[in-house]
Design an enzyme around this catalytic site. Structure first.
Site, PDB file in Angstrom:
ATOM      1  CG  HIS A  57      25.633   6.265 -33.097  1.00 45.64           C
ATOM      2  ND1 HIS A  57      26.961   6.602 -33.069  1.00 45.64           N
ATOM      3  CD2 HIS A  57      25.267   6.092 -31.798  1.00 45.64           C
ATOM      4  CE1 HIS A  57      27.383   6.643 -31.819  1.00 45.64           C
ATOM      5  NE2 HIS A  57      26.369   6.326 -31.027  1.00 45.64           N
ATOM      6  CD  GLU A  59      26.713   8.220 -38.201  1.00 46.35           C
ATOM      7  OE1 GLU A  59      27.706   8.947 -38.062  1.00 46.35           O
ATOM      8  OE2 GLU A  59      25.888   8.000 -37.287  1.00 46.35           O
ATOM      9  CB  CYS A  87      31.608   7.764 -33.508  1.00 43.86           C
ATOM     10  SG  CYS A  87      30.493   6.334 -33.643  1.00 43.86           S
ATOM     11  CB  CYS A  90      29.284   5.382 -37.369  1.00 39.29           C
ATOM     12  SG  CYS A  90      27.897   5.434 -36.210  1.00 39.29           S
TER      13      CYS A  90
END
Length: 153
Positions: A57, A59, A87, A90
């Site tokens: 992701h 992040e 999410c 993360c």
């Protein structure tokens, strides 16, 4: 740039450009960057599809890069800017990295782990509290995602 609404917007525009880079690569358009002492120390964008890595992701990519850049997995006094509410995966990484402040654009009512599906910024089992601000350039960040998924349908 100091921490002002104008600085937050400028950094979020940078994150939006990173999200656009993700989209050009066929990824869900989410971009992130880590700012420490007024300068960008790392960037990331979604790359789960191209890397076949479910943890890639935006992040996570930015946090990994920031740790390498500063030579420490603890990103104390850093701010993470991301175009979408993080999410649960993360948010765990953000907490473990000791990010001081999180700034995100679009809210994610279904999967967001800051203030929607979960509220991990106030979870008792985490030993670090992340300050946060949501909705910075929300319309632009939301539009990127809506347009991306609309084109896919």
């Amino acid at each position: 740039m100091g921490i002002t609404p104008a600085a937050d917007e400028a950094w979020m525009r940078h994150a939006i450009r990173l999200a656009e880079r993700a989209e050009q690569q066929g990824e869900v358009p989410v971009g992130a960057l880590v700012v420490k002492e007024g300068r960008c120390v790392a960037e990331g964008w979604n790359s789960s599809i191209t890397t076949c890595d479910p943890t890639a992701h935006a992040e996570i990519m930015a946090l990994r890069s920031a740790g390498s850049s500063i030579g420490n997995y603890r990103l104390v006094d850093a701010t993470l800017y991301v175009t979408l509410e993080p999410c649960v995966m993360c948010m765990g990484a953000i907490s473990h990295a000791r990010i001081k402040r999180l700034v995100f654009g679009a809210f994610d009512p279904k999967r967001g782990a800051v203030c929607h599906a979960l509220n991990l910024v106030e979870a008792d089992f985490l030993n670090h509290r992340v300050g946060w601000e949501g909705g910075v350039l929300e319309a632009e960040c939301s539009s990127l995602l809506k347009d991306f998924f609309k084109a896919r349908r």
